[in-house]
Design a protein around this motif. Structure first.
Motif, PDB file in Angstrom:
ATOM      1  N   ASP A  82      48.470  42.505  43.992  1.00 19.39           N
ATOM      2  CA  ASP A  82      48.492  43.685  43.121  1.00 19.39           C
ATOM      3  C   ASP A  82      48.370  43.219  41.663  1.00 19.39           C
ATOM      4  N   TRP A  83      47.126  42.970  41.242  1.00 21.71           N
ATOM      5  CA  TRP A  83      46.896  42.456  39.888  1.00 21.71           C
ATOM      6  C   TRP A  83      46.962  43.559  38.833  1.00 21.71           C
ATOM      7  N   GLY A  84      46.777  44.829  39.248  1.00 25.88           N
ATOM      8  CA  GLY A  84      46.683  45.877  38.249  1.00 25.88           C
ATOM      9  C   GLY A  84      45.433  45.717  37.413  1.00 25.88           C
ATOM     10  N   GLU A  85      45.463  46.230  36.189  1.00 24.99           N
ATOM     11  CA  GLU A  85      44.317  46.101  35.294  1.00 24.99           C
ATOM     12  C   GLU A  85      44.420  44.809  34.490  1.00 24.99           C
ATOM     13  N   LEU A  86      43.358  44.020  34.523  1.00 26.54           N
ATOM     14  CA  LEU A  86      43.318  42.772  33.767  1.00 26.54           C
ATOM     15  C   LEU A  86      42.045  42.705  32.939  1.00 26.54           C
ATOM     16  N   ASP A  87      42.160  42.190  31.728  1.00 26.00           N
ATOM     17  CA  ASP A  87      40.977  41.890  30.919  1.00 26.00           C
ATOM     18  C   ASP A  87      40.363  40.569  31.368  1.00 26.00           C
ATOM     19  N   TYR A  88      41.230  39.597  31.640  1.00 29.57           N
ATOM     20  CA  TYR A  88      40.760  38.269  32.050  1.00 29.57           C
ATOM     21  C   TYR A  88      41.635  37.736  33.185  1.00 29.57           C
ATOM     22  N   LEU A  89      40.999  37.272  34.243  1.00 30.12           N
ATOM     23  CA  LEU A  89      41.685  36.538  35.300  1.00 30.12           C
ATOM     24  C   LEU A  89      41.155  35.109  35.258  1.00 30.12           C
ATOM     25  N   ILE A  90      42.011  34.180  34.874  1.00 32.60           N
ATOM     26  CA  ILE A  90      41.631  32.773  34.762  1.00 32.60           C
ATOM     27  C   ILE A  90      41.962  32.072  36.078  1.00 32.60           C
ATOM     28  N   VAL A  91      41.021  31.270  36.567  1.00 33.94           N
ATOM     29  CA  VAL A  91      41.193  30.576  37.846  1.00 33.94           C
ATOM     30  C   VAL A  91      41.130  29.075  37.603  1.00 33.94           C
ATOM     31  N   ASP A  92      42.232  28.397  37.896  1.00 33.86           N
ATOM     32  CA  ASP A  92      42.311  26.949  37.785  1.00 33.86           C
ATOM     33  C   ASP A  92      41.808  26.358  39.099  1.00 33.86           C
ATOM     34  N   LEU A  93      40.582  25.810  39.086  1.00 39.82           N
ATOM     35  CA  LEU A  93      39.954  25.297  40.304  1.00 39.82           C
ATOM     36  C   LEU A  93      40.432  23.881  40.624  1.00 39.82           C
ATOM     37  N   PRO A  94      40.353  23.476  41.900  1.00 43.59           N
ATOM     38  CA  PRO A  94      40.649  22.085  42.250  1.00 43.59           C
ATOM     39  C   PRO A  94      39.529  21.165  41.786  1.00 43.59           C
ATOM     40  N   PRO A  95      39.754  19.848  41.810  1.00 46.03           N
ATOM     41  CA  PRO A  95      38.676  18.910  41.466  1.00 46.03           C
ATOM     42  C   PRO A  95      37.528  18.995  42.469  1.00 46.03           C
ATOM     43  N   GLY A  96      36.387  18.480  42.052  1.00 51.98           N
ATOM     44  CA  GLY A  96      35.258  18.384  42.970  1.00 51.98           C
ATOM     45  C   GLY A  96      34.382  19.620  42.993  1.00 51.98           C
ATOM     46  N   THR A  97      33.561  19.690  44.049  1.00 48.82           N
ATOM     47  CA  THR A  97      32.611  20.814  44.220  1.00 48.82           C
ATOM     48  C   THR A  97      32.603  21.199  45.694  1.00 48.82           C
ATOM     49  N   GLY A  98      33.755  21.567  46.222  1.00 50.23           N
ATOM     50  CA  GLY A  98      33.891  21.774  47.663  1.00 50.23           C
ATOM     51  C   GLY A  98      33.943  23.218  48.112  1.00 50.23           C
ATOM     52  N   ASP A  99      34.579  23.425  49.265  1.00 51.00           N
ATOM     53  CA  ASP A  99      34.613  24.740  49.917  1.00 51.00           C
ATOM     54  C   ASP A  99      35.199  25.832  49.029  1.00 51.00           C
ATOM     55  N   LYS A 120      59.364  32.595  44.312  1.00 53.54           N
ATOM     56  CA  LYS A 120      58.637  33.216  45.409  1.00 53.54           C
ATOM     57  C   LYS A 120      58.234  34.638  45.012  1.00 53.54           C
ATOM     58  N   PRO A 121      56.944  34.961  45.104  1.00 54.22           N
ATOM     59  CA  PRO A 121      56.511  36.325  44.779  1.00 54.22           C
ATOM     60  C   PRO A 121      57.069  37.322  45.783  1.00 54.22           C
ATOM     61  N   SER A 122      57.278  38.536  45.325  1.00 52.27           N
ATOM     62  CA  SER A 122      57.660  39.620  46.227  1.00 52.27           C
ATOM     63  C   SER A 122      56.397  40.357  46.666  1.00 52.27           C
ATOM     64  N   ALA A 123      56.557  41.452  47.400  1.00 45.94           N
ATOM     65  CA  ALA A 123      55.409  42.199  47.919  1.00 45.94           C
ATOM     66  C   ALA A 123      55.738  43.687  47.948  1.00 45.94           C
ATOM     67  N   ARG A 124      54.703  44.476  48.027  1.00 45.33           N
ATOM     68  CA  ARG A 124      54.881  45.920  48.203  1.00 45.33           C
ATOM     69  C   ARG A 124      53.874  46.433  49.212  1.00 45.33           C
ATOM     70  N   GLU A 125      54.182  47.576  49.803  1.00 48.17           N
ATOM     71  CA  GLU A 125      53.281  48.166  50.788  1.00 48.17           C
ATOM     72  C   GLU A 125      52.598  49.382  50.186  1.00 48.17           C
ATOM     73  N   THR A 126      51.286  49.465  50.365  1.00 46.66           N
ATOM     74  CA  THR A 126      50.522  50.600  49.846  1.00 46.66           C
ATOM     75  C   THR A 126      50.699  51.814  50.760  1.00 46.66           C
ATOM     76  N   PRO A 127      50.347  53.015  50.279  1.00 41.30           N
ATOM     77  CA  PRO A 127      50.412  54.206  51.147  1.00 41.30           C
ATOM     78  C   PRO A 127      49.566  54.061  52.406  1.00 41.30           C
ATOM     79  N   GLU A 128      48.520  53.204  52.334  1.00 43.50           N
ATOM     80  CA  GLU A 128      47.658  52.989  53.501  1.00 43.50           C
ATOM     81  C   GLU A 128      48.236  51.957  54.474  1.00 43.50           C
ATOM     82  N   GLY A 129      49.394  51.386  54.120  1.00 42.52           N
ATOM     83  CA  GLY A 129      50.037  50.440  55.017  1.00 42.52           C
ATOM     84  C   GLY A 129      49.668  48.992  54.770  1.00 42.52           C
ATOM     85  N   LYS A 130      48.928  48.687  53.693  1.00 44.93           N
ATOM     86  CA  LYS A 130      48.552  47.309  53.394  1.00 44.93           C
ATOM     87  C   LYS A 130      49.624  46.648  52.531  1.00 44.93           C
ATOM     88  N   THR A 131      49.949  45.417  52.840  1.00 46.77           N
ATOM     89  CA  THR A 131      50.937  44.668  52.065  1.00 46.77           C
ATOM     90  C   THR A 131      50.237  43.892  50.950  1.00 46.77           C
TER      91      THR A 131
END
Length: 358
Positions: free
Chosen positions: A205-222, A150-161
């Motif tokens: 909170d991804w930080g700096e990334l060179d590449y973000l790879i996205v594993d998509l579901p099958p099909g061509t949907g929403d 389970k991922p954890s979380a942090r709160e920004t100074p602006e109050g966003k989780t």
């Protein structure tokens, strides 16, 4: 006679990046040049750590200086990289390139390809993230040995989780499988699924990334439409298997990226399960699902064919044990993934350069 900076730079102007079609000096790829007597040192800054031509470019620099400056020069070249990004980066500005791994067909191995490409790019020195966007059948928790995590979380100074991605093998990972019971179905309608996917991009909170790879579901949907229309995508990788029943659906999946309103570059086609080969007899290849279907698909759409992945026991064992096969640098499959990752990074760098020239 002393060697000058101008002499060395003039020599290096004869070395052209074969992809970007300009010389290394014009491309500002020569850094930290220093000269002491006949000792010349500088840094060659490439556009990706996965550059498949790094050795060729290094040798070309050595030969140019020996030929145009001094054949007795002692040359030390350090190779680094600075991954480029498209001009339109107002959204998710710390993520340089988003790569979609897609297919119109389920069961062709998108998650296997996405996971091993991420591992390969990270091993080359890139900062990599991986989103498992297959909401109905998330595989990343299994493939990285993170079932129940389970991922954890942090709160920004602006109050966003913000969600903190889980890190493993140098990759930042998020999957909807981290937030759901693995034994329960996820009966979400399209808008709910799309909003959940958006959160993995916007509320993490991804930080700096060179590449973000996205594993998509099958099909061509929403989910496909949501991601392609909501975020700046560097390109899509299409995964297929050789048989015609897979190619028919994959053809539609590829065509989707060329539709008006989506118009995303297709970086190339990968043919998974191209042939079966016994690990103890690697020279034996059995084309049990047909042959060259991926090559034909790539040719028909005039996109690069990135390579073949064989059907071997090690891929299955690696995925089930949470250790992607690309971790084993000695395996032929790992070498194949390395070559494909280099071609993908290379194509992204070319596309980004073309965009910046526009």
């Amino acid at each position: 006679m002393n060697i000058s900076n101008e002499q060395v730079l003039a020599a290096l102007r004869n070395v052209e990046d074969p992809d970007l079609k300009k010389d290394l000096v014009t491309l500002n790829m020569i850094k930290e040049l220093s000269i002491e007597d006949k000792k010349i040192s500088f840094t060659l800054e490439l556009t990706t750590p996965a550059c498949p031509m790094k050795d060729m470019l290094k040798n070309a620099c050595l030969n140019a200086i020996k030929h145009f400056v001094d054949k007795e020069a002692e040359i030390n070249i350090k190779i680094t990289s600075r991954v480029t990004k498209p001009n339109d980066t107002t959204q998710l500005k710390d993520i340089k390139n988003i790569i979609l791994v897609s297919s119109g067909k389920g069961g062709v191995g998108k998650s296997t390809v996405a996971s091993n490409l991420a591992v390969t790019l990270a091993a080359d020195g890139a900062k990599v993230g991986l989103i498992d966007a297959d909401i109905y059948g998330p595989s990343v928790p299994t493939m990285f040995g993170l079932l129940g995590a389970k991922p954890s979380a942090r709160e920004t100074p602006e109050g966003k989780t913000l969600i903190l991605p889980i890190e493993k093998y140098g990759i930042k990972l998020l999957s909807l499988g981290f937030f759901a019971d693995p034994d329960q179905p996820v009966p979400w309608r399209g808008p709910m699924a799309s909003n959940a996917i958006k959160q993995l991009f916007n509320d993490a909170d991804w930080g700096e990334l060179d590449y973000l790879i996205v594993d998509l579901p099958p099909g061509t949907g929403d989910i496909h439409i949501t991601i392609t229309q909501s975020f700046p995508i560097a390109g899509a990788v299409i995964v297929t298997t050789p048989q015609q029943v897979a190619l028919a659906d994959t053809r539609k999946g590829l065509a989707m990226f060329r539709m008006p309103g989506i118009n995303i570059p297709v970086l190339g086609v990968i043919e998974n399960m191209a042939y079966f080969t016994p690990e103890e007899l690697p020279e034996n290849k059995y084309y049990i699902f047909g042959k060259d279907g991926g090559k034909a698909l790539a040719a028909s759409f005039d996109v690069p064919f990135l390579g073949e992945i064989p059907l071997v026991q090690g891929i299955t064992e690696g995925g089930d044990s949470g250790t992607p096969i690309a971790m084993n640098k000695e395996s032929q499959t790992s070498i194949a993934f390395s070559e494909m990752a280099g071609k993908i990074a290379q194509q992204i760098a070319i596309n980004n350069a073309l965009r910046s020239d526009c």
